[in-house]
Motif scaffolding. Structure first.
Motif, PDB file in Angstrom:
ATOM      1  N   ARG A  10       1.707   2.346  52.438  1.00 43.37           N
ATOM      2  CA  ARG A  10       2.966   2.894  51.941  1.00 43.37           C
ATOM      3  C   ARG A  10       3.095   2.589  50.463  1.00 43.37           C
ATOM      4  O   ARG A  10       2.503   1.635  49.970  1.00 43.37           O
ATOM      5  N   VAL A  11       3.894   3.371  49.787  1.00 42.83           N
ATOM      6  CA  VAL A  11       4.243   3.080  48.401  1.00 42.83           C
ATOM      7  C   VAL A  11       5.672   2.547  48.406  1.00 42.83           C
ATOM      8  O   VAL A  11       6.620   3.272  48.722  1.00 42.83           O
ATOM      9  N   ILE A  12       5.811   1.265  48.101  1.00 43.43           N
ATOM     10  CA  ILE A  12       7.117   0.605  48.139  1.00 43.43           C
ATOM     11  C   ILE A  12       7.752   0.692  46.756  1.00 43.43           C
ATOM     12  O   ILE A  12       7.212   0.182  45.774  1.00 43.43           O
ATOM     13  N   GLY A  13       8.894   1.352  46.693  1.00 42.71           N
ATOM     14  CA  GLY A  13       9.633   1.435  45.444  1.00 42.71           C
ATOM     15  C   GLY A  13      10.509   0.207  45.270  1.00 42.71           C
ATOM     16  O   GLY A  13      11.312  -0.109  46.145  1.00 42.71           O
ATOM     17  N   ILE A  14      10.335  -0.504  44.178  1.00 43.26           N
ATOM     18  CA  ILE A  14      11.124  -1.699  43.893  1.00 43.26           C
ATOM     19  C   ILE A  14      11.980  -1.425  42.668  1.00 43.26           C
ATOM     20  O   ILE A  14      11.450  -1.150  41.581  1.00 43.26           O
ATOM     21  N   VAL A  15      13.297  -1.453  42.846  1.00 43.27           N
ATOM     22  CA  VAL A  15      14.221  -1.204  41.747  1.00 43.27           C
ATOM     23  C   VAL A  15      14.561  -2.543  41.102  1.00 43.27           C
ATOM     24  O   VAL A  15      15.186  -3.402  41.719  1.00 43.27           O
ATOM     25  N   GLY A  16      14.115  -2.723  39.872  1.00 45.15           N
ATOM     26  CA  GLY A  16      14.258  -3.990  39.181  1.00 45.15           C
ATOM     27  C   GLY A  16      12.895  -4.589  38.938  1.00 45.15           C
ATOM     28  O   GLY A  16      11.991  -4.469  39.774  1.00 45.15           O
ATOM     29  N   SER A  17      12.724  -5.245  37.804  1.00 48.86           N
ATOM     30  CA  SER A  17      11.370  -5.614  37.371  1.00 48.86           C
ATOM     31  C   SER A  17      11.260  -7.052  36.882  1.00 48.86           C
ATOM     32  O   SER A  17      10.377  -7.377  36.095  1.00 48.86           O
ATOM     33  N   GLY A  18      12.147  -7.914  37.365  1.00 48.30           N
ATOM     34  CA  GLY A  18      12.066  -9.325  37.015  1.00 48.30           C
ATOM     35  C   GLY A  18      11.095 -10.073  37.910  1.00 48.30           C
ATOM     36  O   GLY A  18      10.252  -9.478  38.586  1.00 48.30           O
ATOM     37  N   GLN A  19      11.252 -11.406  37.944  1.00 46.48           N
ATOM     38  CA  GLN A  19      10.309 -12.217  38.720  1.00 46.48           C
ATOM     39  C   GLN A  19      10.414 -11.977  40.219  1.00 46.48           C
ATOM     40  O   GLN A  19       9.411 -12.062  40.939  1.00 46.48           O
ATOM     41  N   LEU A  20      11.598 -11.654  40.730  1.00 51.59           N
ATOM     42  CA  LEU A  20      11.730 -11.381  42.162  1.00 51.59           C
ATOM     43  C   LEU A  20      10.990 -10.097  42.531  1.00 51.59           C
ATOM     44  O   LEU A  20      10.335 -10.012  43.573  1.00 51.59           O
ATOM     45  N   GLY A  21      11.096  -9.096  41.673  1.00 55.87           N
ATOM     46  CA  GLY A  21      10.339  -7.872  41.887  1.00 55.87           C
ATOM     47  C   GLY A  21       8.848  -8.112  41.818  1.00 55.87           C
ATOM     48  O   GLY A  21       8.068  -7.538  42.590  1.00 55.87           O
ATOM     49  N   LYS A  22       8.438  -8.982  40.904  1.00 52.87           N
ATOM     50  CA  LYS A  22       7.010  -9.305  40.767  1.00 52.87           C
ATOM     51  C   LYS A  22       6.476  -9.965  42.027  1.00 52.87           C
ATOM     52  O   LYS A  22       5.410  -9.580  42.549  1.00 52.87           O
ATOM     53  N   THR A  35       2.850  -0.485  45.218  1.00 51.79           N
ATOM     54  CA  THR A  35       4.208  -0.611  44.701  1.00 51.79           C
ATOM     55  C   THR A  35       4.407   0.268  43.468  1.00 51.79           C
ATOM     56  O   THR A  35       3.484   0.487  42.677  1.00 51.79           O
ATOM     57  N   HIS A  36       5.613   0.752  43.354  1.00 53.68           N
ATOM     58  CA  HIS A  36       6.051   1.532  42.192  1.00 53.68           C
ATOM     59  C   HIS A  36       7.349   0.883  41.721  1.00 53.68           C
ATOM     60  O   HIS A  36       8.321   0.802  42.483  1.00 53.68           O
ATOM     61  N   ILE A  37       7.336   0.388  40.497  1.00 57.61           N
ATOM     62  CA  ILE A  37       8.482  -0.362  39.955  1.00 57.61           C
ATOM     63  C   ILE A  37       9.335   0.542  39.070  1.00 57.61           C
ATOM     64  O   ILE A  37       8.816   1.245  38.203  1.00 57.61           O
ATOM     65  N   PHE A  38      10.653   0.514  39.296  1.00 60.02           N
ATOM     66  CA  PHE A  38      11.618   1.150  38.394  1.00 60.02           C
ATOM     67  C   PHE A  38      12.110   0.069  37.451  1.00 60.02           C
ATOM     68  O   PHE A  38      12.811  -0.857  37.862  1.00 60.02           O
ATOM     69  N   ALA A  39      11.725   0.169  36.179  1.00 59.77           N
ATOM     70  CA  ALA A  39      11.967  -0.915  35.214  1.00 59.77           C
ATOM     71  C   ALA A  39      12.693  -0.392  33.984  1.00 59.77           C
ATOM     72  O   ALA A  39      12.638   0.803  33.658  1.00 59.77           O
ATOM     73  N   ALA A  68      12.212   8.320  43.417  1.00 55.04           N
ATOM     74  CA  ALA A  68      12.458   8.332  44.855  1.00 55.04           C
ATOM     75  C   ALA A  68      11.491   9.257  45.586  1.00 55.04           C
ATOM     76  O   ALA A  68      11.063   8.959  46.716  1.00 55.04           O
ATOM     77  N   GLN A  69      11.121  10.356  44.954  1.00 53.42           N
ATOM     78  CA  GLN A  69      10.221  11.313  45.597  1.00 53.42           C
ATOM     79  C   GLN A  69       8.769  10.851  45.577  1.00 53.42           C
ATOM     80  O   GLN A  69       7.933  11.415  46.279  1.00 53.42           O
ATOM     81  N   SER A  70       8.487   9.785  44.811  1.00 49.32           N
ATOM     82  CA  SER A  70       7.103   9.309  44.691  1.00 49.32           C
ATOM     83  C   SER A  70       6.804   8.113  45.584  1.00 49.32           C
ATOM     84  O   SER A  70       5.669   7.637  45.605  1.00 49.32           O
ATOM     85  N   VAL A  71       7.816   7.614  46.322  1.00 51.39           N
ATOM     86  CA  VAL A  71       7.644   6.391  47.102  1.00 51.39           C
ATOM     87  C   VAL A  71       7.959   6.639  48.575  1.00 51.39           C
ATOM     88  O   VAL A  71       8.573   7.650  48.948  1.00 51.39           O
ATOM     89  N   SER A  72       7.548   5.696  49.422  1.00 47.85           N
ATOM     90  CA  SER A  72       7.798   5.795  50.870  1.00 47.85           C
ATOM     91  C   SER A  72       9.154   5.220  51.259  1.00 47.85           C
ATOM     92  O   SER A  72       9.741   5.617  52.269  1.00 47.85           O
TER      93      SER A  72
END
Length: 357
Positions: A10-22, A35-39, A68-72
């Motif tokens: 799956r491609v997991i979209g993570i909104v936010g790019s700090g250490q928790l997202g990392k 993973t695909h990050i929105f940063a 949103a269309q690029s992630v699972s």
């Protein structure tokens, strides 16, 4: 669920790019996910470990739709994500832990009202919109008391300790454009927190209760297991499950508590995301909070959490990052540096987990 689900990429979209997202992205990679990050900026910590990036502002509707269309599926690393942005993304993809949990947790007054309406205790509080409200609140609660912005405050930001009448008067010319909440002080014994994960079927799993110590409003150390009797641990777990069920969380929820000197349990704050007070799970448990989150949102089995050894997380704040070399030769210590480009005051730069066994 079939055994082949674990091999489903799956491609997991993570909104936010700090250490928790990392750390969430690293956990996703461990389980064979992408993973695909929105940063907001390409040099944010999570960007260095993602398979794909969208660099944009939360107000950019086209970027949100394309993401949103690029992630699972989509999850978050912070509760300070505008609900309008989630509404846009949710038209195309499932959002975890769910909008209700996000909406409730991102406003302190809304959060306190929600908790009280469940019959769960909190410290006394009052909505504050002007100086007269503040005068009435401090007369009712006495001193000391704490004034907090209802939104966007963290690590002590937007918070003011008020200890006497003179300090109240200093707020006569305060900018009251934002909404505030006044919280009465409690006869505090200790602060603790628990992380609970909940799947789409309502099954829950708990991480051990952590005992937390703050310095200047910033979490300094978290120690597990907390020195709390088994009856209180059970009450903490029951309260956490009740809140997670009421919010219909699918994912992860952190709940911070006050324990008073007469053993009364009060809910302080909620965070529907991985939490700083559970970083010890990376080294001291059979499954980390980040991996458990990935398991739940990817519909993989939750792990029953086992604490392998007592542990302390020590946060590395600001210039303390320059004094971390000592941990590299300590066999009890496991150091994590977040990779932030700028060192500044009160900023979390990393953490070290120390085996206390």
């Amino acid at each position: 669920m079939s055994k082949s689900d674990v091999l489903c990429k799956r491609v997991i979209g993570i909104v936010g790019s700090g250490q928790l997202g990392k750390m969430t992205a690293i956990a996703a990679t461990k389980l064979g996910q992408e993973t695909h990050i929105f940063a907001n900026a390409k040099d944010d910590p999570a960007c260095s470990v993602a398979n794909d990036l969208t660099i944009a502002d939360f107000s950019d509707k086209k970027a949100l739709e394309s993401f949103a269309q690029s992630v699972s599926l989509v999850t978050i690393e912070s509760e300070n994500i505008p609900c309008d942005a989630i509404d846009i993304m949710s038209q195309y993809v499932d959002f975890y832990p769910g909008k209700r949990a996000l909406h409730i947790s991102q406003n302190r007054l809304r959060e306190k009202d929600f908790i009280r309406n469940l019959g769960i205790r909190t410290a006394d509080y009052k909505s504050i919109q002007n100086h007269n409200d503040l005068l009435e609140g401090t007369r009712a609660f006495g001193y000391p008391t704490r004034l907090k912005a209802t939104e966007m405050g963290y690590d002590g930001k937007g918070q003011y300790m008020i200890g006497n009448d003179s300090q109240v008067e200093q707020f006569a010319s305060f900018d009251w454009n934002a909404q505030y909440i006044l919280e009465a002080s409690v006869d505090l014994l200790k602060e603790v927190s628990i992380v609970v994960t909940r799947d789409e079927n309502g099954k829950v799993a708990f991480f051990p209760v952590a005992e937390n110590h703050h310095v200047d409003g910033i979490l300094d150390t978290s120690i597990v297991p907390a020195k709390v009797d088994s009856k209180l641990v059970q009450e903490i777990q029951q309260t956490a499950e009740k809140i997670a069920d009421a919010l219909d969380v699918v994912g992860i929820l952190t709940i911070e508590f006050f324990i008073t000197k007469n053993s009364e349990l009060l809910v302080n704050e909620l965070a529907p995301r991985p939490h700083n007070s559970c970083h010890w799970s990376l080294d001291a448990c059979n499954v980390s909070q980040f991996e458990q989150l990935i398991r739940v949102i990817c519909k993989l089995p939750m792990q029953e959490v086992v604490l392998r050894f007592p542990c302390m997380t020590k946060n590395i704040i600001s210039n303390d990052v320059y004094n971390t070399y000592k941990y590299l030769s300590d066999k009890r210590a496991n150091l994590t540096i977040y990779g932030k480009k700028e060192v500044r005051g009160r900023r979390k730069m990393g953490h070290v987990n120390i085996d206390l066994s």
